[in-house]
Structure formats: structure tokens, C-alpha cells
Design a protein around this motif. Structure first.
Motif, mmCIF file in Angstrom:
data_model
loop_
_atom_site.group_PDB
_atom_site.id
_atom_site.type_symbol
_atom_site.label_atom_id
_atom_site.label_comp_id
_atom_site.label_asym_id
_atom_site.label_seq_id
_atom_site.Cartn_x
_atom_site.Cartn_y
_atom_site.Cartn_z
ATOM 1 N N VAL A 4 6.732 -4.211 5.616
ATOM 2 C CA VAL A 4 6.236 -5.100 4.556
ATOM 3 C C VAL A 4 7.042 -6.394 4.535
ATOM 4 O O VAL A 4 6.484 -7.504 4.449
ATOM 5 C CB VAL A 4 6.301 -4.384 3.196
ATOM 6 N N ASP B 88 3.542 2.499 2.813
ATOM 7 C CA ASP B 88 4.061 1.398 3.620
ATOM 8 C C ASP B 88 5.548 1.585 3.891
ATOM 9 O O ASP B 88 6.293 2.115 3.050
ATOM 10 C CB ASP B 88 3.850 0.058 2.900
ATOM 11 N N CYS C 79 0.849 -1.189 0.000
ATOM 12 C CA CYS C 79 0.000 0.000 0.000
ATOM 13 C C CYS C 79 0.886 1.240 0.000
ATOM 14 O O CYS C 79 2.005 1.210 0.537
ATOM 15 C CB CYS C 79 -0.902 0.037 1.239
#
Length: 635
Positions: A599, A594, A591
């Protein structure tokens, strides 16, 4: 010889090393051939005595009005020139010679023997003070070469020192004449100042040897032009000073012409000619000054004013003319040097006008571009760029013009006339002229090989040497760019996967077989992934796959297909024993905004969840919003 010591070369005195303050530079000691019994310092002093006496006697006998001081005192100009150009050991000899000569001339032709005895020391003193001040204020002795030198010379020799010495001279003169103190002071200051200004330029050039140099280096045509200019000036001056109309300043025109023809020598000679003719005609009572109908003292002041204006016209013009000629010569030399360097350089050189049109292109530009350099002249620089790149080129040119003296670089692909694409680097700099205009000078070189080497090096730095796919560095850069610029409407997903039980593969089949498994896996996934996806090896048996434009569900389907393909690989070790390969996947949708570490951690947790669930499967990380976790069992 130590620095600053005096030496002798070809009989001329000179300083070796830097010229000390107050000393005369070597080029001014040009006193002719080597010293000999017939050309020694004493002989020069004797010749100087004769000149000083002749000028003093002629000035006193011919230029005194109403029994007062001389209109123009010429002797000081020659004495000051000698003091400025002769070696130090000879200077006091000339001061003594001048003192004796002036004493004798004053006794014979002066106001009164007592006055002559009192005034005689003042003139040599004035010469010494003038020479010392000029030497200290202008150590380079550029009295005739620059406008600044002319200004200093005029103020010191024509105003400051004569005005100061005129005070005691007036006190001495007043009791023996019927002139008031101010008149006597003014006549001394004006007469001595003008005499020095008129005579000294020519005298100093004679002492320096510049007149001899002019005769030695000039062409026959220049001799004829100078002779014509001096004859025309003499005739013109005679016509002006023999007629009664007030046309004095018309004589300035032929003086300027003589200056243009013969430079400083012409200006100095013209000044002497005009002063001699103007003074002579005024003293004999003819000409425009005598026709004014005023008293003799007023005529003297008018003549002195005319001579002052004449001097202030001729010498500054000659100095400015020399400066201009010097600048033009230097510009020609620089242009010649520039063209020579540009012609023999492999790099191309361009010179552009402020509007961007080519005014010069070196021969190397033809070799670089395939376009003859002559065909570039007069054309816009932007025409040599592809239309889509002209905006960048114009922006670089504008940046250079806004900051003259600062280099601006531009790298650009260029299609040669023969169709070959090369890469050129241009470094441009704007040069601002005194009139406000600007010129762009650019150096262009072919950087195709350099660019190719850079690309190869960059590829090596970002490529895993075993599998020949991108490494962790390339993956990290790609992830950073993607997270920064991820469109809101275009999803992307990160998949981390590693090979199950890879350590057992190395232990059972050997490291060479393990390397072969890694290479086969990389090649297989490369064929299975989509064209826009990035596959990277980020650890020993760990890989990363960035799926751009794919949401979590689509990415899970792609990864599951890859998983099945890997599980079905038929790989044998060196002994022909089959090697079983499988992989576990952890996915995390990306997204905008992020954090990369977050992540990676989420995808890694999903990967370990897949391993904990039995390996050889695809797991998705929990999302900030409601996306059901998908898992795929073994195929």
C-alpha cells in the motif's frame, strides 16, 4: 567455637551449630542446674542405679506369674529415656548402672541365679539397641511430638527390639521353667515392649525437663484442672478394675480427658496410673480380668493386650493434639502477622470467599475507595465494579480459583465514593485448603499516577516533537490495525503528501523558517481533516493521512481541499519575506488483506507521479479493480 563443637551454657551441655546425625538437639539436654559436687554425672548415675534397682526389684517381686517372666518390665523405659537424653559421656555409665542393678534384683527376686546371670545382660543390650535405632530413625527425637514419631517409637521400642531379644531370653528361660518356648518368648517380648512404652514417655519428659517446664509455665487453673483429671482418672480406674464386669475400655475415656487437659504430660501420667492400677488388681486376683475365669497366663495376655490398646490410644491422641495446637498457634500467628502487615500497608488487602464475598478488608481499602472497610464485609466483590466491567472482574476471579497458587492481575477504572476516578490494580491468588475449599487473597494498589506516566510516555514515543502530531511509529501501528480489521463495507484511503521544493525553502529562508513551515502545515491539515482521520509526519517533509470511511473519490476531494488550503498559506520568514508552500499528494484505497508495504509503495508511486506531472496536485494509484485515476491541477 567451630560449628558443631560442644559448649556449656548455664551448666547445660549443648551443641553449637547444626545438630550432627545421631546427636541430641540442644533443647533435650536440660538436666537441671550447673554441675557441682552434689549434682554431677556420677551422682545422676547413682540415682539412676537406685531407680533401676527399685523398678527391677518391684517388677520381679510383684508381676511374675507362675514363676515365669515378669508381666511388665518397667526398667528399660527409664534406661532408654536416659540414653536418648543424656550427653554421650554419661550414657555408658547408666548402661553399667542398669546392668548391675538388674543383676542384683534378678539374683534376689528372679527365677534362678543361673538364669538371672544369663538374662541380666540382655536387658541393657535391649536398651542400647532401642536407643540407637530410635536415634538413627528419628534424629529430631520427636517420639512424642508427632504421630509419625509415635509410630516409629511404638514399632522399635514396643515390637522390633523386644521381639528380637526375646529369642535368646526364651532359650535361657525354658530349661528352668515349665513354660513352652513360645510362651516365654511372648511374655518377654510383650512385657518388655509394654513396659518401655508405658514408662518411657514420662521418663523422657522428666529427663528433658518438660514436666518441670509444665509446672513452671502452667497457671493455677491448669494445675487444678490437671489434678482433678488425674484424681478422676484414678477413681474411675479403681471402679473399673475392682468390679467384675468387662468394662475395661471405659477407662480410656478419662485418659483422653487427661490428655486434653495436660497434653503429653497428662497422657503419660494417665498411662502410668491406669497401668499401675490394672496390673495390681489383676495380680491380686480381683477385677474384670480375674473374673474371666481363665488361667493366669491367659489373664496376663489379656492385661498386656489392654495395656497395649491403652498406649495406642493415649500417645497418638496426645501427639495429634499437639500437632493441632501447633497448627492453630501458627495460624493465629500468621493471621496476626497478616493483619499487622495489611494494616500498615498503603496497598489495600482483600480476602474473599469462594463465592466472591469479602471476608476481610484492610484499612487501606477505605483510603483507596472512599468506602469504609467494615462496610465491605459480607458484600460481593463484584459490586465495587461498574456494571459494564463486572464480567472482566468475574472472569479474573474465576481464573484465579481454577489455578490456586498462581497470580492473576486485573487493572480497572474505579469511581471513588467522592466521585474521583482512579485506576486500581488487583493481584489475586487463590489458596486451596485441605478440605477442598478455596480462599482468594488480593492486593490492591492505586496505579493512577503510574498509568498517567505510561500514557505520557506512550504519547511521547508516538508523537513528532516538532509538529506535535503522530510520528511514523504511530502511523505504522494504526495502519497495521486498520488493515487487519477493515470492514468490507467501510472503505479507507491512504494519502501520502510532501512539500514541494522544501529543500529550497531551507536553503533560501533558513532551517528555522523551514521548521515553522512544517509546524504550520501540520496545524493547517489538522484543522482541515475530518475528525476520525489520522495525520502523521513520517519523514522530513513527508506526511501521511489515513482517511477512514472514505473511498478514493471522497478522499481525493478532501485532499484537494487540503492542497488548496496549503497553497494559500501566508508564511513569512524572519526577515518578512513570503514563503511559497505547495504539496503533492498520492492516494491508494485500502482493502482488507492488503500488505502495508504494498500500500505504501503504491501511494508513494502516485505521489511521485503527481510531482512528475508538475507538483501541487493529487494523484490516485491504479486499483486492482476499475477505478479511474483522478487528478487535480493547481488551484
Amino acid at each position: 567455637m567451630p560449628q558443631g563443637a560442644r559448649g556449656q551454657e548455664s551448666g547445660r551441655m549443648f551443641w553449637k551449630g547444626p545438630c550432627p546425625r545421631g546427636a541430641v538437639p540442644r533443647e533435650y539436654f536440660r538436666m537441671g542446674p550447673p554441675a557441682s559436687p552434689n549434682n554431677s554425672a556420677f551422682v545422676r548415675a547413682a540415682i539412676g542405679f537406685a531407680v533401676y534397682f527399685g523398678l527391677s526389684a518391684a517388677t520381679l517381686a510383684l508381676s511374675r506369674v507362675n514363676g515365669g517372666l515378669a508381666i511388665v518390665w518397667l526398667t528399660n523405659g527409664v534406661v532408654v529415656a536416659a540414653l536418648l537424653t543424656l550427653p554421650a559421656r554419661e550414657r555408658w555409665m547408666h548402661v553399667g548402672a542398669a546392668f548391675i542393678a538388674i543383676c542384683i534384683a534378678s539374683a534376689l527376686f528372679g527365677i534362678h541365679p543361673t538364669v538371672s546371670a544369663l538374662l541380666a545382660p540382655l536387658a541393657p543390650l535391649e536398651c542400647v539397641l532401642t536407643a540407637e535405632l530410635l536415634r538413627r530413625l528419628r534424629p529430631r527425637m520427636d517420639f512424642l511430638e508427632t504421630v509419625g514419631g509415635v509410630v516409629v517409637f511404638t514399632f522399635v521400642a514396643g515390637v522390633l527390639v523386644p521381639s528380637a531379644i526375646a529369642v535368646p531370653a526364651a532359650f535361657v528361660t525354658v530349661p528352668f521353667t515349665d513354660q513352652p518356648f513360645f510362651d516365654s518368648w511372648f511374655r518377654w517380648a510383650a512385657g518388655h515392649g509394654l513396659g518401655t512404652l508405658i514408662v518411657m514417655p514420662l521418663a523422657i519428659m522428666l529427663w528433658r525437663g518438660e514436666v518441670a517446664d509444665w509446672f513452671r509455665t502452667s497457671t493455677r487453673r491448669e494445675y487444678v484442672d490437671a489434678l482433678v483429671a488425674f484424681v478422676a482418672l484414678s477413681l474411675f480406674a479403681l471402679l473399673v478394675f475392682l468390679q467384675p464386669f468387662p468394662l475395661l475400655f471405659v477407662a480410656v475415656l478419662p485418659m483422653v480427658f487427661a490428655t486434653l487437659v495436660a497434653g503429653r504430660v497428662g497422657a503419660s501420667v494417665a498411662l502410668v496410673i491406669v497401668a499401675a492400677i490394672g496390673t495390681t488388681t489383676t495380680l491380686i486376683g480381683v477385677g474384670p480380668i480375674a473374673a474371666l475365669g481363665v488361667s493366669s497366663p491367659i489373664q496376663v495376655h489379656v492385661l498386656q493386650l489392654f495395656l497395649a490398646v491403652t498406649f495406642l490410644t493415649a500417645l497418638p491422641v496426645s501427639a495429634a493434639l499437639k500437632t493441632v495446637r501447633s497448627l492453630l498457634r501458627r495460624a493465629e500467628e500468621n493471621e496476626s502477622h497478616f493483619r499487622m502487615m495489611a494494616s500498615h500497608s498503603a496497598d489495600g488487602t482483600l480476602r474473599l470467599s469462594e463465592s466472591g464475598r469479602v471476608t476481610y478488608a484492610s484499612p487501606a481499602m477505605g483510603n483507596l475507595t472512599g468506602i469504609e472497610s467494615d462496610r465491605m464485609l459480607g458484600r460481593s466483590f463484584l459490586l465495587f465494579f461498574p456494571r459494564k466491567d463486572r464480567g472482566r472482574a468475574k472472569s479474573a476471579m474465576t481464573s484465579a480459583l481454577r489455578a490456586p497458587g498462581r497470580d492473576v492481575s486485573l487493572e480497572q477504572a474505579f469511581d471513588r465514593a467522592d466521585g474521583e476516578r482512579i485506576y486500581l490494580e488487583m493481584i489475586a491468588r487463590a489458596v486451596e485448603h485441605k478440605d477442598g475449599g478455596k480462599t482468594l487473597v488480593g492486593s490492591i494498589r492505586d496505579i493512577s499516577d503510574h498509568r498517567e506516566a505510561q500514557q505520557m510516555l506512550s504519547k511521547l514515543v508516538q508523537t513528532d516533537p516538532l509538529t506535535q502530531i503522530p510520528n511514523r511509529r504511530a502511523f505504522t501501528e494504526k495502519m497495521g490495525q486498520l488493515l487487519q480489521n477493515l470492514p468490507a463495507t467501510s472503505p479507507a484511503t491512504l494519502a501520502l503528501f510532501d512539500l514541494d521544493h522544501f529543500k529550497q525553502i531551507n536553503d533560501r529562508h533558513g532551517h528555522a523558517s523551514g521548521d515553522e513551515v512544517l509546524k504550520t502545515v501540520a496545524a493547517t491539515v489538522t484543522l482541515q481533516k475530518r475528525s476520525g482521520d489520522l495525520l502523521a509526519r513520517i519523514g522530513g517533509e513527508e506526511f501521511a493521512l489515513i482517511l477512514t470511511g472514505a473511498g478514493l473519490e471522497e478522499a481525493a476531494r478532501v485532499c484537494d481541499r487540503v492542497r488548496r488550503k496549503l497553497h494559500g498559506l501566508d508564511i513569512l520568514d524572519e526577515d518578512g519575506v513570503p514563503i511559497s508552500v505547495s504539496a503533492s499528494f498520492g492516494l491508494r484505497q485500502l482493502c482488507r488483506g492488503d500488505n502495508q508495504d504494498t500500500v505504501l509503495r503504491a501511494a508513494d508511486e502516485a505521489l511521485y507521479a503527481a510531482k512528475a506531472a508538475g507538483r501541487n496536485r493529487v494523484y490516485c494509484a491504479e486499483m486492482p479493480f476499475d477505478v479511474p485515476r483522478k487528478s487535480s491541477g493547481a488551484a
